[in-house]
Design an enzyme around this catalytic site. Structure first.
Site, PDB file in Angstrom:
ATOM      1  N   GLY A 131     -10.751   3.247   3.000  1.00 37.07           N
ATOM      2  CA  GLY A 131     -10.712   3.555   1.794  1.00 37.07           C
ATOM      3  C   GLY A 131     -10.129   2.482   0.929  1.00 37.07           C
ATOM      4  O   GLY A 131     -10.750   1.727  -0.051  1.00 37.07           O
ATOM      5  N   HIS A 132      -9.340   1.659   1.643  1.00 36.35           N
ATOM      6  CA  HIS A 132      -8.899   0.194   0.892  1.00 36.35           C
ATOM      7  C   HIS A 132     -10.013  -0.743   0.902  1.00 36.35           C
ATOM      8  O   HIS A 132     -10.149  -1.353   0.060  1.00 36.35           O
ATOM      9  CB  HIS A 132      -7.930  -0.421   1.856  1.00 36.35           C
ATOM     10  CG  HIS A 132      -6.382   0.248   1.844  1.00 36.35           C
ATOM     11  ND1 HIS A 132      -6.167   0.722   3.183  1.00 36.35           N
ATOM     12  CD2 HIS A 132      -5.507   0.475   1.276  1.00 36.35           C
ATOM     13  CE1 HIS A 132      -5.004   1.534   3.020  1.00 36.35           C
ATOM     14  NE2 HIS A 132      -4.606   1.349   1.936  1.00 36.35           N
ATOM     15  N   GLN A 263      -8.862   7.038  -6.253  1.00 34.05           N
ATOM     16  CA  GLN A 263      -8.709   8.261  -6.555  1.00 34.05           C
ATOM     17  C   GLN A 263      -7.886   9.213  -5.651  1.00 34.05           C
ATOM     18  O   GLN A 263      -7.118  10.153  -6.198  1.00 34.05           O
ATOM     19  CB  GLN A 263      -9.990   9.000  -6.568  1.00 34.05           C
ATOM     20  CG  GLN A 263      -9.835  10.199  -7.617  1.00 34.05           C
ATOM     21  CD  GLN A 263     -11.089  11.160  -7.490  1.00 34.05           C
ATOM     22  OE1 GLN A 263     -12.466  10.958  -7.640  1.00 34.05           O
ATOM     23  NE2 GLN A 263     -11.035  12.553  -7.128  1.00 34.05           N
ATOM     24  N   GLN A 268      -1.069   8.640  -9.354  1.00 32.79           N
ATOM     25  CA  GLN A 268      -0.505   7.188  -9.533  1.00 32.79           C
ATOM     26  C   GLN A 268      -1.703   6.227 -10.419  1.00 32.79           C
ATOM     27  O   GLN A 268      -1.170   5.508 -11.076  1.00 32.79           O
ATOM     28  CB  GLN A 268      -0.909   6.489  -7.962  1.00 32.79           C
ATOM     29  CG  GLN A 268      -0.600   5.201  -8.152  1.00 32.79           C
ATOM     30  CD  GLN A 268      -0.256   4.660  -6.474  1.00 32.79           C
ATOM     31  OE1 GLN A 268       0.700   4.613  -6.169  1.00 32.79           O
ATOM     32  NE2 GLN A 268      -1.376   4.215  -5.904  1.00 32.79           N
ATOM     33  N   SER A 304      -3.297   5.970   5.302  1.00 37.18           N
ATOM     34  CA  SER A 304      -2.752   5.344   6.392  1.00 37.18           C
ATOM     35  C   SER A 304      -1.855   6.294   6.942  1.00 37.18           C
ATOM     36  O   SER A 304      -1.460   6.138   8.291  1.00 37.18           O
ATOM     37  CB  SER A 304      -1.748   4.315   5.635  1.00 37.18           C
ATOM     38  OG  SER A 304      -2.554   3.332   4.926  1.00 37.18           O
TER      39      SER A 304
HETATM   40  N1  LIG Z   1      -9.188   7.443   0.980  1.00 39.30           N
HETATM   41  C1  LIG Z   1      -8.903   6.465   0.039  1.00 39.30           C
HETATM   42  N2  LIG Z   1     -10.046   6.525  -0.589  1.00 39.30           N
HETATM   43  C2  LIG Z   1     -10.005   5.478  -1.406  1.00 39.30           C
HETATM   44  N3  LIG Z   1      -8.799   4.684  -2.101  1.00 39.30           N
HETATM   45  C3  LIG Z   1      -7.734   4.836  -1.093  1.00 39.30           C
HETATM   46  C4  LIG Z   1      -7.836   5.806  -0.009  1.00 39.30           C
HETATM   47  N4  LIG Z   1      -6.524   5.901   0.545  1.00 39.30           N
HETATM   48  C5  LIG Z   1      -5.595   5.063  -0.182  1.00 39.30           C
HETATM   49  N5  LIG Z   1      -6.422   4.560  -0.974  1.00 39.30           N
HETATM   50  C6  LIG Z   1      -6.016   3.598  -2.089  1.00 39.30           C
HETATM   51  O1  LIG Z   1      -5.548   2.253  -1.666  1.00 39.30           O
HETATM   52  C7  LIG Z   1      -4.514   1.719  -2.321  1.00 39.30           C
HETATM   53  C8  LIG Z   1      -3.406   1.627  -1.469  1.00 39.30           C
HETATM   54  O2  LIG Z   1      -3.167   2.623  -1.042  1.00 39.30           O
HETATM   55  P1  LIG Z   1      -1.791   2.617   0.282  1.00 39.30           P
HETATM   56  O3  LIG Z   1      -1.771   1.170   0.701  1.00 39.30           O
HETATM   57  O4  LIG Z   1      -0.904   3.487   0.033  1.00 39.30           O
HETATM   58  O5  LIG Z   1      -2.778   3.426   1.384  1.00 39.30           O
HETATM   59  P2  LIG Z   1      -2.816   5.108   1.564  1.00 39.30           P
HETATM   60  O6  LIG Z   1      -3.802   5.512   2.583  1.00 39.30           O
HETATM   61  O7  LIG Z   1      -2.732   5.900   0.326  1.00 39.30           O
HETATM   62  O8  LIG Z   1      -1.420   5.189   2.441  1.00 39.30           O
HETATM   63  P3  LIG Z   1      -0.616   6.404   2.434  1.00 39.30           P
HETATM   64  O9  LIG Z   1      -0.898   7.050   3.627  1.00 39.30           O
HETATM   65  O10 LIG Z   1       1.038   5.916   2.805  1.00 39.30           O
HETATM   66  O11 LIG Z   1      -0.386   7.310   1.269  1.00 39.30           O
HETATM   67  C9  LIG Z   1      -4.267   2.740  -3.288  1.00 39.30           C
HETATM   68  O12 LIG Z   1      -4.610   2.714  -4.637  1.00 39.30           O
HETATM   69  C10 LIG Z   1      -4.582   4.188  -2.826  1.00 39.30           C
HETATM   70  O13 LIG Z   1      -4.979   5.282  -3.938  1.00 39.30           O
HETATM   71  C1  LIG Z   2      -0.009   1.102  -5.724  1.00 35.97           C
HETATM   72  C2  LIG Z   2       0.818   0.714  -4.368  1.00 35.97           C
HETATM   73  C3  LIG Z   2       0.481  -0.297  -3.682  1.00 35.97           C
HETATM   74  C4  LIG Z   2       2.429   0.110  -4.885  1.00 35.97           C
HETATM   75  O1  LIG Z   2       3.304  -0.074  -3.830  1.00 35.97           O
HETATM   76  C5  LIG Z   2       1.191   1.801  -3.520  1.00 35.97           C
HETATM   77  O2  LIG Z   2       1.875   2.830  -4.318  1.00 35.97           O
HETATM   78  C6  LIG Z   2      -0.151   2.460  -2.895  1.00 35.97           C
HETATM   79  O3  LIG Z   2      -0.681   1.759  -1.997  1.00 35.97           O
HETATM   80  O4  LIG Z   2      -0.706   3.177  -3.450  1.00 35.97           O
HETATM   81  N1  BAL Z   3      -0.422   5.759  -1.236  1.00 32.03           N
HETATM   82  C1  BAL Z   3       0.970   6.010  -1.838  1.00 32.03           C
HETATM   83  C2  BAL Z   3       1.938   5.301  -1.384  1.00 32.03           C
HETATM   84  C3  BAL Z   3       2.944   6.048  -0.740  1.00 32.03           C
HETATM   85  O1  BAL Z   3       2.539   7.204  -0.618  1.00 32.03           O
HETATM   86  O2  BAL Z   3       4.017   5.758  -0.767  1.00 32.03           O
END
Ligand SMILES: Nc1ncnc2c1ncn2[C@@H]1O[C@H](COP(=O)(O)OP(=O)(O)OP(=O)(O)O)[C@@H](O)[C@H]1O
Ligand SMILES: CC(C)(CO)[C@@H](O)C(=O)[O-]
Ligand code: BAL
Length: 435
Positions: A131-132, A263, A268, A304
């Site tokens: 996703g990242h 998304q 957020q 994550s």
């Molecule tokens: N499956 C995904 N598809 C697209 N973007 C993603 C996905 N998962 C996370 N992101 C985006 O990556 C960015 C960083 O998110 P983050 O590092 O918190 O990862 P996360 O997988 O969302 O972690 P957590 O499990 O803590 O929510 C944010 O903009 C988040 O929306």
């Molecule tokens: C936008 C962000 C990096 C802020 O710490 C976090 O909320 C995330 O990973 O979605």
């Molecule tokens: N992806 C959002 C970060 C959090 O849950 O803290």
């Protein structure tokens, strides 16, 4: 964790949502809102990244990057020694700079402005997955330089949440960025590549000292209301204050032309859009990239925190996605025009949840999975406030959060997930676009 009866769990998930109702747990005191872990293993999904999806500018919003309480990069395979040659530190065998201080970002950023090069920022908390990577691909397509921030921002974690055990995979993150950068170099469609990783310390991000994680902590915070108070903000009262604060800092430091958010964390993105608009931030575009889902094919959104699920809970973890898909189906069944009633849409989602829970509760404790719906929501795309009817000209956002409880009676050698499979809270959403 206290054992709950089948009936109690079932009741919780089947609460009627007649009025404004989101189906929401009655208390917010569950021990830890999230699962915890510390892993250096990349999820399989990261090793087989999917192709870039077209990015959408559904909303304009920016994101923040985390800094950490982690045992961070000093021993990393990236060869990053925290204080030596800070301006020259790079991910090995790449041109990707590792920047740890605000002043080093300024030195990196200034010539790019003078050269009229566009700069994208992809804020993350590390533990990178596909996703990242899709955010970074989208950013490289349209910008000369991509900066990725990796910072586990303590301010967005509640006091009972999983800050201390949030996955930190610095070495694997560097390897993933290096591999992606090679892919971007080989793909002639991109305007840019990954130029820098910003991985600050908390001292750097909070120069006056970290203000604390309490609701009543004093300090310099950015608050975005009412959107930051509902849904995720209701379950996690300091979450969006922390996100908005750290994103404001990241934007000020990195001065991106465009920022990229997923998304998957739809609320957020709405908060960030408000932040950029209301604080007149000089950001051209907040780009929202579609949610990447697990290559297993059952629709689970990559996150994550999925690493905490373990094999038993992983099989049921797509219940929220299936529920939201059912709700989307109910919405679409109404044809192209007019309005749609909340109950008909969310009722379809609740049915999926109830049936799944019933199936699970018929099983032996050693085989079943227990989960609780935190909320199911049908909300306005701009405000995230609940809708009684959806105007098809405007659309809406279906979203939800589910808590998966630790498994009961684990079998011999059962894969419980990282950190022994604690409670895991996952979110997901589906956009109902205007027709
Ligand atoms: N499956 C995904 N598809 C697209 N973007 C993603 C996905 N998962 C996370 N992101 C985006 O990556 C960015 C960083 O998110 P983050 O590092 O918190 O990862 P996360 O997988 O969302 O972690 P957590 O499990 O803590 O929510 C944010 O903009 C988040 O929306
Ligand atoms: C936008 C962000 C990096 C802020 O710490 C976090 O909320 C995330 O990973 O979605
Ligand atoms: N992806 C959002 C970060 C959090 O849950 O803290």
């Amino acid at each position: 964790m206290r054992m709950q009866s089948t009936n109690a769990l079932f009741r919780r998930a089947t609460l009627s949502s007649s009025t404004l109702s989101i189906v929401r747990r009655s208390t917010l005191t569950t021990a830890r809102g999230f699962s915890s872990t510390s892993t250096t293993n990349l999820p399989a999904s990261l090793r087989t990244p999917t192709r870039t999806q077209p990015s959408q500018t559904i909303q304009q919003l920016p994101t923040v990057t985390p800094s950490t309480t982690r045992t961070m990069a000093s021993s990393s395979a990236c060869g990053s020694s925290p204080s030596s040659s800070p301006t020259l530190e790079k991910i090995p065998n790449t041109s990707i700079r590792i920047l740890r201080t605000v002043s080093s970002v300024h030195r990196f950023r200034r010539p790019l402005t003078l050269d009229s090069r566009s700069v994208a920022l992809v804020p993350t908390m590390g533990a990178l997955h596909a996703g990242h990577l899709s955010l970074i691909r989208a950013a490289a397509r349209d910008n000369h330089h991509v900066m990725v921030s990796i910072y586990v921002n303590p301010a967005q974690f509640g006091v009972r949440e999983d800050l201390g055990s949030y996955p930190v995979t610095w070495d694997a993150d560097c390897a993933a960025l290096a591999a992606l950068d090679r892919e971007l170099a080989d793909d002639g469609e991109n305007l840019g590549r990954i130029s820098a990783v910003f991985a600050p310390t908390t001292g750097e991000m909070y120069p006056a000292g970290f203000p604390g994680q309490e609701v009543d902590s004093k300090g310099s915070f950015v608050t975005i209301t009412p959107v930051g108070e509902v849904l995720e903000g209701s379950s996690r009262p300091t979450f969006f204050r922390g996100v908005a604060t750290v994103c404001m800092k990241l934007f000020n430091v990195c001065q991106p032309d465009r920022v990229y958010f997923g998304q998957k964390d739809v609320q957020q993105t709405v908060v960030i859009k408000r932040l950029v608009e209301d604080f007149l931030m000089p950001i051209e575009q907040v780009v929202v990239v579609p949610t990447e889902r697990d290559p297993e094919g059952d629709g689970l959104a990559l996150s994550s925190r999925n690493v905490y699920l373990g094999s038993r809970r992983r099989k049921v973890a797509n219940v929220l996605y299936r529920a939201l898909k059912a709700a989307e189906g109910a919405y679409n069944a109404g044809g192209e025009e007019g309005t749609r009633e909340r109950e008909g849409i969310l009722g379809a989602a609740r049915k999926v949840v109830e049936e799944t829970l019933k199936e699970q509760m018929k099983m032996e404790p050693g085989r079943r999975v227990r989960f609780e719906v935190d909320y199911l929501s049908l909300a306005d795309p701009e405000t995230m406030l609940e809708l009684e009817t959806v105007d098809t000209k405007k659309g809406g956002i279906l979203s939800g959060a589910v808590r998966f409880l630790p498994v009961e009676e684990p079998g011999e050698g059962e894969d419980l997930g990282h950190s022994g499979g604690p409670l895991v809270r996952l979110i997901d959403n589906i956009i109902l676009p205007p027709k």
